[in-house]
Design a protein around this motif. Structure first.
Motif, PDB file in Angstrom:
ATOM      1  N   GLN A 104       3.547   2.336   4.485  1.00  0.00           N
ATOM      2  CA  GLN A 104       3.127   3.676   5.255  1.00  0.00           C
ATOM      3  C   GLN A 104       2.255   3.075   6.539  1.00  0.00           C
ATOM      4  OE1 GLN A 104       3.273   7.312   5.766  1.00  0.00           O
ATOM      5  NE2 GLN A 104       2.768   6.773   7.165  1.00  0.00           N
ATOM      6  N   VAL A 105       1.506   1.984   6.699  1.00  0.00           N
ATOM      7  CA  VAL A 105       1.220   1.129   8.078  1.00  0.00           C
ATOM      8  C   VAL A 105       1.979   0.882   8.735  1.00  0.00           C
ATOM      9  CG1 VAL A 105      -0.644  -0.388   8.551  1.00  0.00           C
ATOM     10  CG2 VAL A 105      -1.497   0.828   6.752  1.00  0.00           C
ATOM     11  N   SER A 106       2.882   0.056   7.631  1.00  0.00           N
ATOM     12  CA  SER A 106       4.200  -0.754   8.343  1.00  0.00           C
ATOM     13  C   SER A 106       5.344   0.573   9.020  1.00  0.00           C
ATOM     14  CB  SER A 106       5.286  -1.523   6.885  1.00  0.00           C
ATOM     15  OG  SER A 106       4.812  -2.511   6.155  1.00  0.00           O
TER      16      SER A 106
ATOM     17  N   ALA B  11       6.259   7.798   0.225  1.00  0.00           N
ATOM     18  CA  ALA B  11       5.816   8.739  -0.478  1.00  0.00           C
ATOM     19  C   ALA B  11       6.172   8.937  -1.882  1.00  0.00           C
ATOM     20  CB  ALA B  11       7.041   9.920   0.463  1.00  0.00           C
ATOM     21  N   LYS B  12       7.072   8.074  -2.014  1.00  0.00           N
ATOM     22  CA  LYS B  12       7.932   8.137  -2.925  1.00  0.00           C
ATOM     23  C   LYS B  12       6.754   7.363  -4.121  1.00  0.00           C
ATOM     24  CE  LYS B  12      12.763   7.822  -2.542  1.00  0.00           C
ATOM     25  NZ  LYS B  12      13.523   7.859  -2.448  1.00  0.00           N
ATOM     26  N   VAL B  13       6.015   6.057  -3.630  1.00  0.00           N
ATOM     27  CA  VAL B  13       5.363   5.180  -4.070  1.00  0.00           C
ATOM     28  C   VAL B  13       3.518   6.156  -4.625  1.00  0.00           C
ATOM     29  CG1 VAL B  13       3.916   2.692  -4.122  1.00  0.00           C
ATOM     30  CG2 VAL B  13       6.395   2.962  -3.868  1.00  0.00           C
ATOM     31  N   SER B  14       3.844   6.879  -3.927  1.00  0.00           N
ATOM     32  CA  SER B  14       1.888   7.870  -3.667  1.00  0.00           C
ATOM     33  C   SER B  14       2.376   8.584  -4.615  1.00  0.00           C
ATOM     34  CB  SER B  14       1.955   8.578  -2.308  1.00  0.00           C
ATOM     35  OG  SER B  14       1.522   7.642  -1.299  1.00  0.00           O
TER      36      SER B  14
ATOM     37  N   LEU C 184      11.485   5.475   8.794  1.00  0.00           N
ATOM     38  CA  LEU C 184      12.029   6.198   8.298  1.00  0.00           C
ATOM     39  C   LEU C 184      12.124   5.729   6.136  1.00  0.00           C
ATOM     40  CD1 LEU C 184      12.744   9.682   7.835  1.00  0.00           C
ATOM     41  CD2 LEU C 184      14.513   8.764   8.000  1.00  0.00           C
ATOM     42  N   THR C 185      13.035   4.801   6.385  1.00  0.00           N
ATOM     43  CA  THR C 185      13.044   4.665   5.343  1.00  0.00           C
ATOM     44  C   THR C 185      11.863   3.883   4.820  1.00  0.00           C
ATOM     45  OG1 THR C 185      15.507   3.553   5.480  1.00  0.00           O
ATOM     46  CG2 THR C 185      13.814   2.667   3.867  1.00  0.00           C
TER      47      THR C 185
ATOM     48  N   GLN D  38      17.821   3.530  17.660  1.00  0.00           N
ATOM     49  CA  GLN D  38      18.236   3.913  16.621  1.00  0.00           C
ATOM     50  C   GLN D  38      18.103   3.377  15.215  1.00  0.00           C
ATOM     51  OE1 GLN D  38      17.984   7.405  16.271  1.00  0.00           O
ATOM     52  NE2 GLN D  38      18.780   6.592  13.739  1.00  0.00           N
ATOM     53  N   MET D  39      18.067   1.956  15.351  1.00  0.00           N
ATOM     54  CA  MET D  39      18.031   0.905  14.038  1.00  0.00           C
ATOM     55  C   MET D  39      16.640   1.223  13.733  1.00  0.00           C
ATOM     56  SD  MET D  39      20.642  -2.006  15.329  1.00  0.00           S
ATOM     57  CE  MET D  39      22.772  -1.538  15.201  1.00  0.00           C
ATOM     58  N   VAL D  40      15.850   1.167  14.470  1.00  0.00           N
ATOM     59  CA  VAL D  40      14.536   1.050  14.039  1.00  0.00           C
ATOM     60  C   VAL D  40      13.468   1.345  13.723  1.00  0.00           C
ATOM     61  CG1 VAL D  40      12.076   0.409  15.215  1.00  0.00           C
ATOM     62  CG2 VAL D  40      14.042  -1.223  15.788  1.00  0.00           C
ATOM     63  N   ALA D  41      14.194   3.237  14.127  1.00  0.00           N
ATOM     64  CA  ALA D  41      13.669   3.964  13.872  1.00  0.00           C
ATOM     65  C   ALA D  41      14.555   4.764  12.639  1.00  0.00           C
ATOM     66  CB  ALA D  41      14.166   5.413  15.007  1.00  0.00           C
TER      67      ALA D  41
END
Length: 155
Positions: free
Chosen positions: A135-137, A109-112, A102-103, A95-98
């Motif tokens: 996005q790739v990260s 999305a904000k940078v795009s 998400l972040t 869950q921590m990794v997920a």
């Protein structure tokens, strides 16, 4: 010359978890609570946490709720007590990794959005490169979370 006593390894781990949490932008107390629950391996009441960590019960409650909202720990019950108990959620590392993925997706999305507003040129290209990086990260981290989840199911 007097030296400070060497902390027991469990206490050292708990303190290190606090420093890690603080270094990641969280609270030191939340990290210490997480470390305590991992070390103890059982549900603890807020009173027990407060006593062991030498913090207020209100602080234990606030930070425990924060960790529970992130699904790293969960509330547990005791038939013999009306106190609130919390325990570590097995598998919450996934869950921590997920959450990291998400972040990163949200940041991409904000940078795009900013890319779309910029005129064509080198500034837009650099901002697009940053959006692509996030996005790739995010995709990489999502794959990592899936691998962790499938590994924990096979154990």
């Amino acid at each position: 010359m007097n030296q400070a006593p060497t902390p027991i390894p469990e206490d050292h781990f708990i303190e290190q978890m606090g420093l890690i949490s603080q270094g990641e932008g969280g609270t030191r107390i939340a990290g210490r609570i997480l470390g305590l629950l991992i070390v103890e391996g059982r549900a603890l009441s807020l009173q027990e946490m407060a006593g062991r960590l030498q913090i207020s019960k209100a602080s234990a409650s606030t930070n425990s709720r924060n960790l529970a909202n992130r699904e790293i720990i969960r509330m547990a019950t005791s038939a013999s007590s009306r106190q609130d108990y919390y325990e570590f959620v097995p598998g919450s590392y996934t869950q921590m990794v997920a959450a990291i993925g998400l972040t990163m997706r949200r940041t991409a999305a904000k940078v795009s959005e900013s890319v779309a507003r910029l005129e064509a040129g080198s500034a837009r290209d650099r901002v697009q490169e940053l959006a692509d990086f996030y996005q790739v990260s995010a995709e990489f981290v999502d794959d990592w979370a899936e691998r962790l989840a499938s590994r924990s199911k096979s154990v």
